[in-house]
Write an enzyme that holds these catalytic residues in place. Structure first.
Site, PDB file in Angstrom:
ATOM      1  N   ARG A  83       9.986  -6.216   6.954  1.00  0.00           N
ATOM      2  CA  ARG A  83      10.230  -7.157   5.857  1.00  0.00           C
ATOM      3  C   ARG A  83      11.510  -6.786   5.078  1.00  0.00           C
ATOM      4  O   ARG A  83      12.251  -7.664   4.655  1.00  0.00           O
ATOM      5  CB  ARG A  83       9.005  -7.175   4.936  1.00  0.00           C
ATOM      6  CG  ARG A  83       9.116  -8.100   3.738  1.00  0.00           C
ATOM      7  CD  ARG A  83       9.151  -9.562   4.109  1.00  0.00           C
ATOM      8  NE  ARG A  83       9.521 -10.389   2.955  1.00  0.00           N
ATOM      9  CZ  ARG A  83      10.075 -11.594   3.021  1.00  0.00           C
ATOM     10  NH1 ARG A  83      10.328 -12.160   4.197  1.00  0.00           N
ATOM     11  NH2 ARG A  83      10.373 -12.266   1.932  1.00  0.00           N
ATOM     12  N   ASP A 102       3.010 -11.251  -9.666  1.00  0.00           N
ATOM     13  CA  ASP A 102       2.988 -12.704  -9.486  1.00  0.00           C
ATOM     14  C   ASP A 102       2.085 -13.152  -8.337  1.00  0.00           C
ATOM     15  O   ASP A 102       1.998 -14.343  -8.055  1.00  0.00           O
ATOM     16  CB  ASP A 102       4.410 -13.234  -9.250  1.00  0.00           C
ATOM     17  CG  ASP A 102       4.985 -12.744  -7.933  1.00  0.00           C
ATOM     18  OD1 ASP A 102       4.421 -11.803  -7.332  1.00  0.00           O
ATOM     19  OD2 ASP A 102       5.990 -13.319  -7.479  1.00  0.00           O
ATOM     20  N   ASN A 117       7.325  -2.471  -8.981  1.00  0.00           N
ATOM     21  CA  ASN A 117       6.295  -2.052  -8.042  1.00  0.00           C
ATOM     22  C   ASN A 117       6.393  -0.558  -7.751  1.00  0.00           C
ATOM     23  O   ASN A 117       7.409   0.056  -8.058  1.00  0.00           O
ATOM     24  CB  ASN A 117       6.481  -2.846  -6.728  1.00  0.00           C
ATOM     25  CG  ASN A 117       5.575  -4.066  -6.680  1.00  0.00           C
ATOM     26  OD1 ASN A 117       4.491  -4.061  -7.238  1.00  0.00           O
ATOM     27  ND2 ASN A 117       6.034  -5.100  -5.999  1.00  0.00           N
ATOM     28  N   TYR A 146      -3.027  -9.447  -0.103  1.00  0.00           N
ATOM     29  CA  TYR A 146      -2.710  -8.062   0.266  1.00  0.00           C
ATOM     30  C   TYR A 146      -3.897  -7.319   0.866  1.00  0.00           C
ATOM     31  O   TYR A 146      -3.721  -6.270   1.485  1.00  0.00           O
ATOM     32  CB  TYR A 146      -2.173  -7.298  -0.952  1.00  0.00           C
ATOM     33  CG  TYR A 146      -0.714  -7.596  -1.218  1.00  0.00           C
ATOM     34  CD1 TYR A 146       0.291  -6.925  -0.520  1.00  0.00           C
ATOM     35  CD2 TYR A 146      -0.320  -8.561  -2.131  1.00  0.00           C
ATOM     36  CE1 TYR A 146       1.624  -7.200  -0.741  1.00  0.00           C
ATOM     37  CE2 TYR A 146       1.016  -8.843  -2.361  1.00  0.00           C
ATOM     38  CZ  TYR A 146       1.986  -8.163  -1.656  1.00  0.00           C
ATOM     39  OH  TYR A 146       3.313  -8.443  -1.864  1.00  0.00           O
TER      40      TYR A 146
HETATM   41  C1  G6P Z   1       4.933 -10.731  -4.074  1.00  0.00           C
HETATM   42  C2  G6P Z   1       4.331  -9.560  -4.776  1.00  0.00           C
HETATM   43  C3  G6P Z   1       5.382  -8.572  -5.184  1.00  0.00           C
HETATM   44  C4  G6P Z   1       6.217  -8.197  -4.000  1.00  0.00           C
HETATM   45  C5  G6P Z   1       6.803  -9.417  -3.363  1.00  0.00           C
HETATM   46  C6  G6P Z   1       7.517  -9.016  -2.092  1.00  0.00           C
HETATM   47  O1  G6P Z   1       5.636 -11.543  -4.944  1.00  0.00           O
HETATM   48  O2  G6P Z   1       3.581  -9.899  -5.890  1.00  0.00           O
HETATM   49  O3  G6P Z   1       4.757  -7.450  -5.723  1.00  0.00           O
HETATM   50  O4  G6P Z   1       7.244  -7.324  -4.382  1.00  0.00           O
HETATM   51  O5  G6P Z   1       5.804 -10.321  -3.038  1.00  0.00           O
HETATM   52  O6  G6P Z   1       8.230 -10.098  -1.638  1.00  0.00           O
HETATM   53  P1  G6P Z   1       9.429  -9.909  -0.618  1.00  0.00           P
HETATM   54  O7  G6P Z   1       9.918 -11.295  -0.432  1.00  0.00           O
HETATM   55  O8  G6P Z   1      10.428  -8.982  -1.276  1.00  0.00           O
HETATM   56  O9  G6P Z   1       8.827  -9.307   0.598  1.00  0.00           O
HETATM   57 MN    MN Z   2       2.979  -7.896  -6.879  1.00  0.00          MN
END
Ligand code: G6P
Ligand code: MN
Length: 439
Positions: free
Chosen positions: A284, A169, A146, A264
């Site tokens: 987060r 994803d 990312n 998003y």
């Molecule tokens: C999803 C997005 C990713 C992102 C992730 C963050 O899977 O597609 O791009 O990095 O969420 O998840 P987290 O659990 O690290 O906040």
């Molecule tokens: Mn993503």
């Protein structure tokens, strides 16, 4: 059998990806898995867990752990990239600096994503060059790193010929939830979708040729993009903050019911509400460090002590998806997946060379985007503004331009004024001294 390198081997996602590889060994045969990371300590903590996952399924796959590019990449047929430049410490800054100014604090959206982009574009290009130097000439890089939209645009600008496929994803995770709501295996869904990464809309969700978006619309009006008991998301997206994220599809569709938004979009369409519910001292990044990361490190320790590996990770769409995409690349399966690809007219009223997220048939020579036609003025305008912000950020990185960086921040829809943009950018320059090119 293939040689696969995982760049960013020390990631908390590595065991899950490797578990997915093991489950799909018949479809995607492996001779060797190599973990590659510049953070040796972190990677060597996680490596025994990964090795155990492999050995539970196969005695013959060679396993290599290295911080040396040549060792990692020599002769590799596939590279899965998942680098996180600056690690969670810098993600925390990406989230907390904007929040101090009342602006969305998020890993890939808003100023946080732009900051992360400024850190990641050049290291990604370095990785591509190393792959070109050492790996098999036909090697593919499948890239989860990312902020994917910005990374994809940076790579297009700097290494247009590279065999890199950028993926995310989130659409497939949304499809997992859709499938659970509809009572249909997610693999049976065929969707139409247009947008940029983390900024797009589903326009149709077909099951056996019939559009089930109307049924989803009704369901979402009551529960958001979750089953009534919220049971369907796999652990990766099941934390309370993620459940809230899935539920926030509802207010967006209450206002604009036609298409089903990528989750998003809430950061752009309802930023005030998001900020109101964010804790500027605990974002987060803190949740992930205290949760997923701690759990994995504890499991690694427990395994070292007792020889028993607690089930601290999981197989979900994240791991499954990258393996599916790799299979389609490897064997020219022409499977239809949502990926990030040069537009080439797929979205008729966006620039030809924009990096967009649309369905594409994945061949051994790369993705062939499917035409989604022209999109409505509302969506086109939002997309153009976001695209301009991301493209200016890429130009700022390449040229070392402060002014273009400030334009990128100012154009981002989460940022209310030029003054906010400047205050946040200036604080971020301080915080990113060790990572950003000089602006
Ligand atoms: C999803 C997005 C990713 C992102 C992730 C963050 O899977 O597609 O791009 O990095 O969420 O998840 P987290 O659990 O690290 O906040
Ligand atoms: Mn993503």
């Amino acid at each position: 059998p293939f040689i696969l390198s995982i760049a960013g081997g020390g990631s908390t996602y590595t065991p899950g990806i490797v578990k997915s590889l093991m489950v799909q060994l018949e479809a995607f045969p492996l001779a060797e898995i190599r973990l590659y990371d510049i953070d040796e300590a972190r990677q060597s903590t996680i490596a025994p867990v990964v090795e155990k996952v492999i050995r539970d399924h196969s005695q013959s796959i060679k396993f290599t752990v290295t911080s040396n590019a040549e060792t990692a990449l020599s002769g590799a047929h596939f590279v899965f990239a998942q680098m996180r430049v600056g690690q969670y410490k810098m993600r925390e800054q990406d989230e907390k600096i904007p929040l101090r100014h009342g602006v969305v604090g998020q890993e890939t959206c808003g100023p946080g994503g732009l900051a992360y982009g400024l850190r990641t574009i050049l290291p990604m290009v370095e990785l591509i060059d190393l792959v070109e130097r050492y790996a098999d000439k036909k090697a593919w890089i499948v890239n989860y790193s990312n902020p994917a939209a910005i990374v994809a645009e940076g790579v297009r600008r700097l290494r247009p010929k590279a065999r890199v496929l950028n993926i995310c994803d989130m659409p497939v995770a949304a499809m997992r939830n859709m499938g659970a709501i509809l009572g249909v295996d997610r693999h049976k869904l065929e969707v139409d979708y247009f947008g940029l990464n983390h900024f797009g809309w589903f326009t149709q969700v077909r099951v056996d040729g019939e559009d089930r978006l109307p049924a989803l619309r009704e369901h979402i009006a009551r529960f958001g993009l979750l089953t009534e008991d919220a049971s369907q998301t796999d652990p990766q997206h099941a934390d309370p903050s993620w459940v809230k994220t899935w539920r926030n599809i509802k207010p967006i569709m209450d206002h604009f019911p036609e298409y089903l938004p990528n989750p998003y979009l809430q950061y752009y369409l309802m930023p005030n509400e998001i900020v109101a519910h964010q804790d500027p001292d605990h974002t987060r990044a803190n949740e992930v460090m205290d949760g997923r990361e701690k759990k994995l490190f504890a499991a690694a320790q427990e395994y070292k002590r007792s020889g028993i590996l607690p089930d601290a990770f999981h197989v979900g769409v994240h791991g499954a998806f990258i393996v599916d995409v790799a299979c389609s690349l490897a064997f020219d399966l022409r499977q239809r997946h949502l990926v990030i690809v040069e537009n080439k007219g797929a979205i008729a009223n966006l620039p030809y060379d924009a990096m967009v997220e649309v369905p594409a048939y994945i061949t051994s020579e790369g993705p062939e985007p499917v035409r989604m036609g022209a999109v409505p003025l509302f969506h086109q305008t939002l997309l153009m503004q976001q695209l301009a912000s991301e493209q200016l950020l890429v130009e700022a990185t390449i040229e070392g331009s402060y002014e273009k960086a400030l334009q990128a921040f100012t154009l981002n829809k989460t940022v209310p004024t030029m003054q906010h943009a400047k205050a946040i950018l200036d604080e971020m320059i301080e915080a990113n001294r060790d990572y950003w090119p000089a602006l």
